[in-house]
Design a protein around this motif. Structure first.
Motif, PDB file in Angstrom:
ATOM      1  N   SER A 155      81.376  27.144 -50.357  1.00  9.20           N
ATOM      2  CA  SER A 155      79.993  26.769 -50.622  1.00  9.20           C
ATOM      3  C   SER A 155      79.164  27.125 -49.403  1.00  9.20           C
ATOM      4  CB  SER A 155      79.860  25.272 -50.914  1.00  9.20           C
ATOM      5  OG  SER A 155      78.491  24.877 -50.973  1.00  9.20           O
ATOM      6  N   GLN A 156      77.914  27.491 -49.613  1.00  7.52           N
ATOM      7  CA  GLN A 156      77.029  27.734 -48.480  1.00  7.52           C
ATOM      8  C   GLN A 156      76.710  26.437 -47.751  1.00  7.52           C
ATOM      9  OE1 GLN A 156      73.572  29.245 -50.634  1.00  7.52           O
ATOM     10  NE2 GLN A 156      72.490  27.345 -50.196  1.00  7.52           N
ATOM     11  N   ASN A 157      76.863  25.309 -48.443  1.00  5.75           N
ATOM     12  CA  ASN A 157      76.575  24.000 -47.866  1.00  5.75           C
ATOM     13  C   ASN A 157      77.538  22.987 -48.488  1.00  5.75           C
ATOM     14  OD1 ASN A 157      75.346  21.925 -46.471  1.00  5.75           O
ATOM     15  ND2 ASN A 157      73.608  21.747 -47.862  1.00  5.75           N
ATOM     16  N   PRO A 158      78.787  22.954 -48.008  1.00  7.28           N
ATOM     17  CA  PRO A 158      79.840  22.184 -48.683  1.00  7.28           C
ATOM     18  C   PRO A 158      79.659  20.679 -48.635  1.00  7.28           C
ATOM     19  CG  PRO A 158      80.625  23.057 -46.598  1.00  7.28           C
ATOM     20  CD  PRO A 158      79.304  23.704 -46.849  1.00  7.28           C
ATOM     21  N   GLY A 159      78.907  20.196 -47.651  1.00 10.15           N
ATOM     22  CA  GLY A 159      78.770  18.757 -47.480  1.00 10.15           C
ATOM     23  C   GLY A 159      80.047  18.146 -46.954  1.00 10.15           C
ATOM     24  N   VAL A 160      79.939  16.961 -46.361  1.00  9.76           N
ATOM     25  CA  VAL A 160      81.123  16.259 -45.884  1.00  9.76           C
ATOM     26  C   VAL A 160      80.874  14.761 -45.975  1.00  9.76           C
ATOM     27  CG1 VAL A 160      80.344  16.352 -43.467  1.00  9.76           C
ATOM     28  CG2 VAL A 160      82.769  15.990 -43.974  1.00  9.76           C
ATOM     29  N   ILE A 161      81.863  14.046 -46.494  1.00  7.26           N
ATOM     30  CA  ILE A 161      81.818  12.576 -46.555  1.00  7.26           C
ATOM     31  C   ILE A 161      83.028  12.066 -45.795  1.00  7.26           C
ATOM     32  CG2 ILE A 161      81.828  10.537 -48.039  1.00  7.26           C
ATOM     33  CD1 ILE A 161      80.794  12.360 -50.310  1.00  7.26           C
ATOM     34  N   THR A 162      82.807  11.512 -44.613  1.00  5.27           N
ATOM     35  CA  THR A 162      83.886  10.911 -43.831  1.00  5.27           C
ATOM     36  C   THR A 162      84.106   9.500 -44.366  1.00  5.27           C
ATOM     37  OG1 THR A 162      83.211  12.210 -41.912  1.00  5.27           O
ATOM     38  CG2 THR A 162      84.712  10.374 -41.518  1.00  5.27           C
ATOM     39  N   ILE A 163      85.288   9.245 -44.889  1.00  4.87           N
ATOM     40  CA  ILE A 163      85.526   8.040 -45.689  1.00  4.87           C
ATOM     41  C   ILE A 163      85.210   6.753 -44.935  1.00  4.87           C
ATOM     42  CG2 ILE A 163      87.190   6.793 -47.090  1.00  4.87           C
ATOM     43  CD1 ILE A 163      86.399   9.658 -48.068  1.00  4.87           C
ATOM     44  N   ALA A 164      85.789   6.603 -43.745  1.00  4.95           N
ATOM     45  CA  ALA A 164      85.591   5.354 -43.002  1.00  4.95           C
ATOM     46  C   ALA A 164      84.116   5.152 -42.646  1.00  4.95           C
ATOM     47  CB  ALA A 164      86.450   5.356 -41.742  1.00  4.95           C
ATOM     48  N   ASN A 165      83.448   6.215 -42.198  1.00  7.95           N
ATOM     49  CA  ASN A 165      82.039   6.110 -41.851  1.00  7.95           C
ATOM     50  C   ASN A 165      81.185   5.735 -43.055  1.00  7.95           C
ATOM     51  OD1 ASN A 165      83.436   7.824 -39.916  1.00  7.95           O
ATOM     52  ND2 ASN A 165      81.444   8.181 -38.986  1.00  7.95           N
TER      53      ASN A 165
END
Length: 222
Positions: A175-185
């Motif tokens: 993806s050009q902008n895959p995004g990220v979700i850090t679970i604990a945060n």
């Protein structure tokens, strides 16, 4: 083979493993610009006038520079997505460099819009991902220099440097902008905070422990 040649080979190999998940472009390129004047809005970004596009729009330096791993996790991610490299707009791909201190961790996280293919350039990493409900099966492996591992789109995954020396990996993402979700945060550092009652019930722990965990992550979102 020199270090620069090796990095180039790694980047080529990584990007070859990634299939684009973003919509297919309907033109040669759409260099992202913030200024909408005389621009076309495509896939979340304005397109630069093609006549004004230069090689610099497709170039990003600095991937040879180690990231600062002097933090609690002992890792640092250097991204090359559409926000750093405008020429990636509509092309359905991006890159990251990940540096790990000894025993450094890239913590459990997900990319909601991208599959990831990671190649170890230096060191030894313990990596894995967890399948979706109801199995929640951990699929993990120890990787050495030159090994490649794929993390399916949207699944929780991690990398941990199990060596006594620094480690480096490169990854391509679909993806050009895959995004990220850090679970604990996300869970313990949300703004505003998720109710203690909700988290205590979800994790089957005491509300005081929820308060403690939220206190660890709360400063990072302000």
């Amino acid at each position: 083979m020199g270090s620069h040649q090796l990095v180039a080979l790694v980047l080529f190999a990584v990007t070859s493993f990634v299939l684009a998940s973003d919509p297919s472009p309907l033109q040669d390129f759409c260099v992202a610009v913030d200024e909408p004047h005389n621009a076309l809005f495509v896939n979340g970004k304005f397109c630069k006038n093609p006549a004004l596009v230069t090689a610099d729009d497709f170039t990003l330096g600095g991937f040879n520079i180690p990231g600062n791993t002097s933090n609690q996790l002992g890792s640092f991610v250097t991204p090359a997505n559409v926000n750093q490299l405008p020429g990636l707009n509509t092309l359905g791909i991006s890159l990251v460099r990940i540096d790990y201190a000894p025993y450094g961790l890239n913590p459990p996280h997900t990319h909601p819009r991208a599959t990831e293919a990671l190649v170890v350039l230096k060191g030894t990493l313990y990596v894995g991902f967890v399948t979706s409900n109801p199995d929640n099966r951990l699929i993990a492996k120890v990787l050495n220099e030159g090994d490649v591992y794929t993390f399916p789109e949207g699944l929780i995954h991690f990398q941990f440097n199990i060596g006594k020396t620094d480690a480096v990996a490169f990854a391509g993402l679909g993806s050009q902008n895959p995004g990220v979700i850090t679970i604990a945060n996300a869970v313990f550092g949300s703004d505003p905070r998720i109710s203690d009652v909700v988290l205590a019930k979800a994790f089957q722990i005491d509300e005081k422990l929820v308060d403690y965990l939220q206190a660890q992550f709360w400063p990072y979102i302000n």
